[in-house]
Design an enzyme around this catalytic site. Structure first.
Site, PDB file in Angstrom:
ATOM      1  N   GLY A  83       0.946  -1.244   0.034  1.00 32.88           N
ATOM      2  CA  GLY A  83       0.060   0.040   0.124  1.00 32.88           C
ATOM      3  C   GLY A  83       0.971   1.293   0.024  1.00 32.88           C
ATOM      4  O   GLY A  83       2.076   1.250   0.324  1.00 32.88           O
ATOM      5  N   LYS A 129      -0.013   9.186   1.696  1.00 33.31           N
ATOM      6  CA  LYS A 129       0.852  10.258   2.177  1.00 33.31           C
ATOM      7  C   LYS A 129       2.180  10.196   2.681  1.00 33.31           C
ATOM      8  O   LYS A 129       2.866  11.167   2.696  1.00 33.31           O
ATOM      9  CB  LYS A 129      -0.099  11.515   2.574  1.00 33.31           C
ATOM     10  CG  LYS A 129      -0.608  11.284   4.183  1.00 33.31           C
ATOM     11  CD  LYS A 129      -1.385  12.171   4.607  1.00 33.31           C
ATOM     12  CE  LYS A 129      -2.139  11.811   6.025  1.00 33.31           C
ATOM     13  NZ  LYS A 129      -3.145  12.878   6.526  1.00 33.31           N
ATOM     14  N   PHE A 130       2.216   9.254   3.717  1.00 36.17           N
ATOM     15  CA  PHE A 130       3.396   9.085   4.297  1.00 36.17           C
ATOM     16  C   PHE A 130       4.326   8.399   3.686  1.00 36.17           C
ATOM     17  O   PHE A 130       5.654   8.567   3.616  1.00 36.17           O
ATOM     18  CB  PHE A 130       2.975   7.931   5.505  1.00 36.17           C
ATOM     19  CG  PHE A 130       2.596   6.697   5.118  1.00 36.17           C
ATOM     20  CD1 PHE A 130       3.476   5.687   4.674  1.00 36.17           C
ATOM     21  CD2 PHE A 130       1.187   6.507   5.130  1.00 36.17           C
ATOM     22  CE1 PHE A 130       2.778   4.407   4.149  1.00 36.17           C
ATOM     23  CE2 PHE A 130       0.693   5.204   4.816  1.00 36.17           C
ATOM     24  CZ  PHE A 130       1.661   4.317   4.118  1.00 36.17           C
ATOM     25  N   GLY A 131       3.883   7.478   2.434  1.00 37.39           N
ATOM     26  CA  GLY A 131       5.063   6.828   1.565  1.00 37.39           C
ATOM     27  C   GLY A 131       4.572   5.469   1.255  1.00 37.39           C
ATOM     28  O   GLY A 131       3.400   5.462   0.844  1.00 37.39           O
ATOM     29  N   LYS A 174       7.629  -0.161   6.202  1.00 38.94           N
ATOM     30  CA  LYS A 174       6.728   1.192   6.090  1.00 38.94           C
ATOM     31  C   LYS A 174       8.040   2.231   5.683  1.00 38.94           C
ATOM     32  O   LYS A 174       8.740   2.396   6.840  1.00 38.94           O
ATOM     33  CB  LYS A 174       6.148   1.395   7.387  1.00 38.94           C
ATOM     34  CG  LYS A 174       5.224   2.657   6.934  1.00 38.94           C
ATOM     35  CD  LYS A 174       4.441   2.952   8.136  1.00 38.94           C
ATOM     36  CE  LYS A 174       3.727   4.290   8.093  1.00 38.94           C
ATOM     37  NZ  LYS A 174       2.851   4.521   9.112  1.00 38.94           N
ATOM     38  N   ASP A 216      -5.586   9.681  16.296  1.00 37.10           N
ATOM     39  CA  ASP A 216      -5.948   9.455  14.980  1.00 37.10           C
ATOM     40  C   ASP A 216      -6.565   8.529  14.832  1.00 37.10           C
ATOM     41  O   ASP A 216      -6.438   7.419  13.973  1.00 37.10           O
ATOM     42  CB  ASP A 216      -4.459   9.524  14.011  1.00 37.10           C
ATOM     43  CG  ASP A 216      -4.876   9.637  12.611  1.00 37.10           C
ATOM     44  OD1 ASP A 216      -5.715  10.380  12.324  1.00 37.10           O
ATOM     45  OD2 ASP A 216      -4.176   9.352  11.738  1.00 37.10           O
TER      46      ASP A 216
END
Length: 334
Positions: A41, A44-46, A63, A156
């Site tokens: 996947g 926006k984080f990477g 990740k 979050d």
């Protein structure tokens, strides 16, 4: 058809995926210790890849997080610091961390292949009942109770951050501590981030946040899971946040006709404007809707509205991912 087991997940012999580890950021290339596999996947984080530890052959998720700015790198280091304190079956476990001095850092995480909770329950072969919802919500509260016991706020909480351990079991895990903060009740903490549909009124008003801030989001998640409706969703982020601050919602839609009064009471005691009056995680776990051993209604819930909610969230994530890639300088061919 997939029916969620009514057995207590704690009685199924489940434990941590691996031994507790005191993880520190290693200053080297993660590919020296891990072999990367398929992409799982991106956002926006990477990007997240499946990976294998070379020395043990164990599978994990790698990740890779963009850290172009110094603040981004510090944020990942804070996430590592918080996650190594959170070793619990209801929480995604951190195994390793790397910073090779490039524009990204890498976290090696427990591999969870059951998918996002909402994505799973809308599948045609999944039977969603109020009992199943109460099982999932109890585990969410158990995870949060542990997080809060460490004086950490998640900040979050949203459906995307709740994963199923497997496709057929009933166990879930809380993920993504990129926005989490260490919390000292004696010190005032204010934040200006989060997803508008799930942020509490005190976030929108830039007031002091606390444990109750996470519990507001639990109430919103429960409302959506049972009905498919988002209680404060507006036509824009500004309208959504205005609805949040007004704290006006109801159970008038026909989707709630089959839902018990206990479930509605559970939600009502979380969606309160004053965070100090909301139930704590311990209160949630002793609430009759969660604690009762009585058989909840096994009537199958109508998932049509929940499917529409999930489809809308997919589009939002896709747009956010495209914008993030553009910010990283990627050339997109559509």
């Amino acid at each position: 058809m997939i029916y969620v087991s009514e057995a207590d997940p704690d009685e199924e012999g489940y434990d941590l995926a691996f031994e507790p580890r005191n993880v520190f950021v290693k200053r080297k290339d993660p590919k020296s210790d891990y072999k990367l596999g398929e992409e799982l996947g991106r956002g926006k984080f990477g990007i997240v890849y499946k990976c294998v530890e070379k020395k043990s052959g164990r599978q994990f998720a790698a990740k890779f997080i963009n850290t172009d700015r110094k603040d981004d790198r510090l944020a990942v280091e804070r996430e590592v610091d918080l996650m190594r304190q959170l070793q619990h079956p209801r929480i995604l476990q951190l195994y390793d961390a790397f910073d090779d001095g490039t524009s990204e850092m890498c976290l090696i995480l427990e591999l969870i292949e059951g998918g996002e909770l909402f994505e799973r329950v809308i599948c045609d072969d999944f039977v969603l009942t109020e009992k199943a919802c109460s099982i999932f919500m109890r585990q969410i509260c158990e995870g949060l109770e542990y997080i809060h016991s460490k004086n950490i706020l998640h900040l979050d909480m949203k459906p995307e951050n709740i994963l199923c351990v497997s496709r057929t079991g009933n166990r879930i895990k809380l993920i993504d501590f990129g926005l989490a903060r260490k919390y000292n009740p004696k010190e005032k903490l204010q934040i200006l981030f989060g997803t508008p549909e799930f942020v509490a009124p005190e976030v929108v008003n830039y007031e002091e946040v606390g444990f109750g801030t996470d519990l507001w989001a639990v109430g919103v998640i429960c409302y959506i899971l049972l009905s498919g409706l988002s209680p404060f969703m507006g036509d824009s982020d500004l309208e959504t946040m205005a609805n949040v601050t007004s704290t006006k919602y109801d159970f008038d839609d026909e989707a709630f006709d089959a839902i018990s009064e206990e479930a509605k009471d559970f939600i009502s005691k979380l969606l309160l404007p004053d965070m100090r009056k909301r139930m704590t995680t311990t209160d949630c776990l002793t609430h009759p809707w969660i604690k009762s051993t009585k058989r909840r209604s096994m009537a199958v819930l109508d998932k049509s509205k929940l499917k529409k909610f999930v489809i809308r969230r997919r589009w939002q994530k896709a747009v956010n991912a495209i914008l993030a890639l553009k910010r990283m300088g990627a050339t997109l061919k559509l």
